[in-house]
Design an enzyme around this catalytic site. Structure first.
Site, short mmCIF file in Angstrom:
data_model
loop_
_atom_site.label_atom_id
_atom_site.label_comp_id
_atom_site.label_asym_id
_atom_site.label_seq_id
_atom_site.Cartn_x
_atom_site.Cartn_y
_atom_site.Cartn_z
N SER A 14 0.82 -1.22 0.00
CA SER A 14 0.00 0.00 0.00
C SER A 14 0.86 1.26 0.00
O SER A 14 1.85 1.37 0.72
CB SER A 14 -0.90 0.02 1.23
OG SER A 14 -1.56 1.26 1.33
N SER A 16 -0.51 4.09 0.84
CA SER A 16 -1.22 5.03 1.73
C SER A 16 -0.33 5.60 2.84
O SER A 16 -0.41 6.80 3.12
CB SER A 16 -2.45 4.35 2.33
OG SER A 16 -3.39 4.09 1.32
N LYS A 65 -13.92 -3.98 3.00
CA LYS A 65 -14.70 -2.73 2.94
C LYS A 65 -16.15 -2.91 3.39
O LYS A 65 -16.70 -2.03 4.05
CB LYS A 65 -14.65 -2.15 1.52
CG LYS A 65 -13.28 -1.59 1.15
CD LYS A 65 -13.31 -0.94 -0.21
CE LYS A 65 -11.99 -0.25 -0.51
NZ LYS A 65 -12.02 0.48 -1.78
N ASN A 86 -14.31 2.82 2.89
CA ASN A 86 -12.85 2.80 2.77
C ASN A 86 -12.23 3.62 3.89
O ASN A 86 -11.02 3.68 4.01
CB ASN A 86 -12.40 3.32 1.40
CG ASN A 86 -12.55 4.81 1.26
OD1 ASN A 86 -13.30 5.44 2.00
ND2 ASN A 86 -11.84 5.39 0.32
N ASP A 102 -14.01 6.96 -2.16
CA ASP A 102 -13.51 6.53 -3.47
C ASP A 102 -14.15 7.32 -4.62
O ASP A 102 -13.48 7.77 -5.54
CB ASP A 102 -13.78 5.03 -3.69
CG ASP A 102 -12.83 4.16 -2.88
OD1 ASP A 102 -11.73 4.64 -2.53
OD2 ASP A 102 -13.19 2.99 -2.60
N GLY A 129 -18.55 -4.77 -9.77
CA GLY A 129 -18.28 -5.28 -8.42
C GLY A 129 -18.33 -4.16 -7.39
O GLY A 129 -18.91 -3.10 -7.61
N ALA A 131 -16.08 -2.13 -6.39
CA ALA A 131 -15.44 -0.87 -6.78
C ALA A 131 -16.45 0.04 -7.48
O ALA A 131 -16.44 1.26 -7.28
CB ALA A 131 -14.25 -1.15 -7.69
N THR A 153 -21.01 -10.75 -15.92
CA THR A 153 -22.27 -11.26 -15.36
C THR A 153 -23.30 -10.13 -15.44
O THR A 153 -23.29 -9.21 -14.61
CB THR A 153 -22.07 -11.68 -13.89
OG1 THR A 153 -20.89 -12.49 -13.80
CG2 THR A 153 -23.26 -12.45 -13.36
P1 ATR Z 1 -13.96 -5.18 -6.69
O1 ATR Z 1 -14.44 -5.09 -5.27
O2 ATR Z 1 -12.52 -4.79 -6.87
O3 ATR Z 1 -14.86 -4.46 -7.64
P2 ATR Z 1 -15.16 -7.68 -7.43
O4 ATR Z 1 -16.40 -7.30 -6.66
O5 ATR Z 1 -14.63 -9.06 -7.32
O6 ATR Z 1 -13.95 -6.74 -7.06
O7 ATR Z 1 -15.44 -7.33 -8.98
C1 ATR Z 1 -14.55 -7.68 -9.98
C2 ATR Z 1 -15.10 -7.26 -11.34
O8 ATR Z 1 -14.21 -7.73 -12.35
C3 ATR Z 1 -16.47 -7.88 -11.65
O9 ATR Z 1 -17.20 -6.98 -12.42
C4 ATR Z 1 -16.08 -9.12 -12.45
O10 ATR Z 1 -17.09 -9.59 -13.30
P3 ATR Z 1 -18.22 -10.58 -12.73
O11 ATR Z 1 -19.20 -9.74 -11.99
O12 ATR Z 1 -18.79 -11.24 -13.94
O13 ATR Z 1 -17.50 -11.58 -11.82
C5 ATR Z 1 -14.93 -8.57 -13.25
N1 ATR Z 1 -14.09 -9.67 -13.75
C6 ATR Z 1 -13.26 -10.46 -13.02
N2 ATR Z 1 -12.66 -11.38 -13.81
C7 ATR Z 1 -13.14 -11.18 -15.07
C8 ATR Z 1 -12.90 -11.81 -16.33
N3 ATR Z 1 -12.05 -12.84 -16.47
N4 ATR Z 1 -13.55 -11.32 -17.41
C9 ATR Z 1 -14.41 -10.28 -17.30
N5 ATR Z 1 -14.67 -9.63 -16.12
C10 ATR Z 1 -14.05 -10.07 -15.03
#
Ligand code: ATR
Length: 285
Positions: A14, A16, A65, A86, A102, A129, A131, A153
């Site tokens: 980090s 930070s 978080k 955060n 953020d 996700g 973030a 997804t």
């Molecule tokens: P964060 O908290 O950092 O946002 P997360 O909640 O795990 O982490 O979200 C990761 C994001 O990256 C999600 O949108 C995920 O897509 P899914 O919702 O379908 O899981 C995306 N992601 C991760 N691996 C991926 C891959 N191989 N191809 C496309 N999207 C991916």
């Protein structure tokens, strides 16, 4: 001495501590800011101990978080929306305040540092996700014409759109009370495949975790016009795959280091009441 920390796992990388010690020097404050490795099982105990030792507050990063937000008795709107924090401020042993800086950090980096105005613009977010939940409310508050959330997804992107739909409309209430049926921002979810048929965007934000696996989202060049900006929430080595892709495709690119510094400054302000100047710190990094 103001005792601060960042909790997360992994957290040793980090930046930070470096950022907050720079802020402290600038504001002539004595700050001890440490990185503390904590997993979901150990975080509640470690953060309680830290507060009991006189900690004034802390930052929280992956994967804690959501847990941090739940531990606090009160939270800001952005934190409640994202169901994640955060930043924690320990007002007393039993009165913890959760914030999520953020989104405001991202907006400050885009608007103030990069002079990229969001009002009326077309924005695409790749990923749906945690973030994205942390930044969506603050992006909507800027009144972009549209935000398209593209995710592997689709249902996850659809759920985010549903839970922020009122904010896409709410901003219009303040502007024109007669047009409550026409949202200021057209907020919609699409699949990654549907990116192929989208018109170009002014801003494309990478919020996927693909960089952690040495990959990038493989964005179609048709998403970008000559002035588009591709903004990566990642920075450092994790940002390299998308940075290289953009370099080769001649797409304007920015990593998330500015957002990191801006969200840190907002946390620092919450803890100390002093808003540091981020420019010299960003230059130093
Ligand atoms: P964060 O908290 O950092 O946002 P997360 O909640 O795990 O982490 O979200 C990761 C994001 O990256 C999600 O949108 C995920 O897509 P899914 O919702 O379908 O899981 C995306 N992601 C991760 N691996 C991926 C891959 N191989 N191809 C496309 N999207 C991916």
């Amino acid at each position: 001495m103001i005792l601060l920390a960042v909790f997360g796992s992994p957290v040793s990388h980090s930046r930070s501590p470096e950022i907050h010690h720079s802020f402290a020097r600038q504001c002539a404050l004595k700050v001890d800011y440490r990185a503390i490795e904590a997993r979901p099982e150990t975080f509640p105990r470690l953060v309680e101990e830290f507060a009991a030792r006189g900690g004034r507050g802390c930052n929280v990063t992956v994967p804690l978080k959501h847990q941090a937000w739940k531990l606090a008795q009160k939270s800001s709107d952005s934190s409640s929306r994202a169901r994640a924090a955060n930043t924690l401020l320990f007002k007393t042993q039993k009165d913890w305040f959760a914030d999520n800086t953020d989104g405001r950090g991202l907006v400050r980096d885009l608007v103030s540092n990069l002079d990229h105005q969001l009002g009326g613009s077309r924005v695409c977010i790749i990923g749906a996700g945690g973030a994205v939940a942390g930044i969506l409310g603050d992006l909507l508050a800027q009144g972009p014409a549209s935000i398209v959330i593209a995710n592997r997804t689709l249902e996850r992107a659809e759920r985010l759109c549903e839970s922020f739909a009122d904010l896409a409309c709410k901003s219009v209430l303040g502007h024109d009370t007669n047009s409550t049926n026409s949202p200021l921002t057209d907020l919609k979810a699409i699949s990654l495949q549907a990116l192929q048929t989208q018109d170009p965007f002014d801003l494309v934000i990478n919020a996927t975790s693909l960089g952690h696996h040495g990959k990038h989202p493989g964005l179609p060049p048709s998403l970008f016009h000559a002035d588009s900006l591709c903004y990566d929430l990642n920075y450092g080595a994790v940002a390299a795959p998308l940075r290289n892709f953009c370099l080769e495709a001649e797409i304007r690119y920015q990593d998330g280091l500015g957002m990191l510094v801006e969200q840190a400054a907002l946390s620092f302000e919450l803890w100390t009441g002093r808003m540091p100047d981020t420019e010299p710190v960003l230059k130093q990094l």
